[in-house]
Design an enzyme around this catalytic site. Structure first.
Site, short mmCIF file in Angstrom:
data_model
loop_
_atom_site.label_atom_id
_atom_site.label_comp_id
_atom_site.label_asym_id
_atom_site.label_seq_id
_atom_site.Cartn_x
_atom_site.Cartn_y
_atom_site.Cartn_z
N ALA A 164 57.37 -58.30 113.66
CA ALA A 164 57.10 -58.68 115.04
C ALA A 164 56.48 -60.07 115.14
O ALA A 164 56.84 -60.86 116.01
CB ALA A 164 56.17 -57.65 115.69
N GLU A 165 55.56 -60.37 114.24
CA GLU A 165 54.83 -61.63 114.31
C GLU A 165 55.62 -62.81 113.76
O GLU A 165 55.50 -63.93 114.25
CB GLU A 165 53.50 -61.50 113.55
CG GLU A 165 52.48 -60.61 114.20
CD GLU A 165 51.87 -61.24 115.44
OE1 GLU A 165 51.37 -62.37 115.35
OE2 GLU A 165 51.90 -60.59 116.51
#
Length: 232
Positions: free
Chosen positions: A87-88
């Site tokens: 996600a990051e």
């Protein structure tokens, strides 16, 4: 966000030019020292890379976090770590071999234009320094879980972390799960609840509210399962 010296406003403009071949000290404040960020010796070893080919980030059922499964608390914890990294940072940048599965990635990186640090001795940013990676947006986020420098010294000392290496980054993130009272949910497979509890830490999570891109819950649940996690 942290304040930044004026010269840093040119940081990513410098990135389009050839890498400097001279080594400079690890200070901030002039165009020359900003350019030094592109050398392998500057700022605890920050460099720019554009190598490697984007590819699959996860092998089905196999977690990429480096910490031992039993130490982490089980396969679900490893899968949750991988979910956050996806996600990051995203699969394309994590797939670049010089990014070291995301553990070396700096804030502001993009696929095909990935910024990494090369020295795991400590967090790559000095205290109270940051990158302006877009208009009015500053950050000191670094590593697989985009750890901010202002929090790093406290948790480094609290957990007795020897460096900023992969296992230390994993341990830092797991401690965040504990502080957010999400670890039991993760272990039990209550992933939606765990994501909700951790959303104020990672801006990419749904409901984080940091005015950055947030992933859909379904995307994160899919990444969790793809990394070998089991949802209750």
């Amino acid at each position: 966000m942290l304040a930044i010296w004026p010269a840093y406003k040119s940081l990513f403009r410098f990135a389009q030019y050839p890498i400097a071949d001279t080594q400079r000290d690890r200070t901030f404040g002039t165009a020359a020292t900003v350019r030094a960020l592109i050398s392998s010796d500057a700022l605890n070893g920050v460099s720019r890379i554009g190598l490697g080919k984007p590819g699959a980030c996860f092998i089905s059922g196999v977690a990429m976090a480096r910490i031992n499964e039993s130490v982490a608390g089980g396969a679900n914890v490893l899968a949750f770590l991988d979910m956050i990294a996806r996600a990051e940072i995203g699969p394309a940048m994590m797939a670049d071999p010089l990014a070291d599965d995301g553990y070396r990635v700096l804030v502001g990186s993009l696929p095909g234009n990935v910024w990494v640090f090369t020295d795991y001795d400590d967090h790559p940013f000095e205290k109270r320094k940051a990158i302006q990676y877009s208009d009015g947006v500053y950050s000191s986020a670094a590593g697989r879980y985009q750890i901010l420098v202002r929090y790093w010294p406290h948790y480094r000392d609290l957990l007795g972390l020897p460096d900023f290496g992969p296992v230390s980054q994993d341990r830092y993130a797991i401690h965040q799960f504990k502080e957010r009272r999400a670890l039991d949910d993760i272990i039990a497979g209550r992933v939606e609840s765990a994501i909700r509890r951790c959303s104020n830490i990672w801006a990419s999570m749904p409901g984080a509210g940091y005015k950055q891109r947030e992933h859909k819950l379904a995307t994160l649940l899919g990444a969790f399962e793809q990394a070998g996690g089991r949802i209750a």
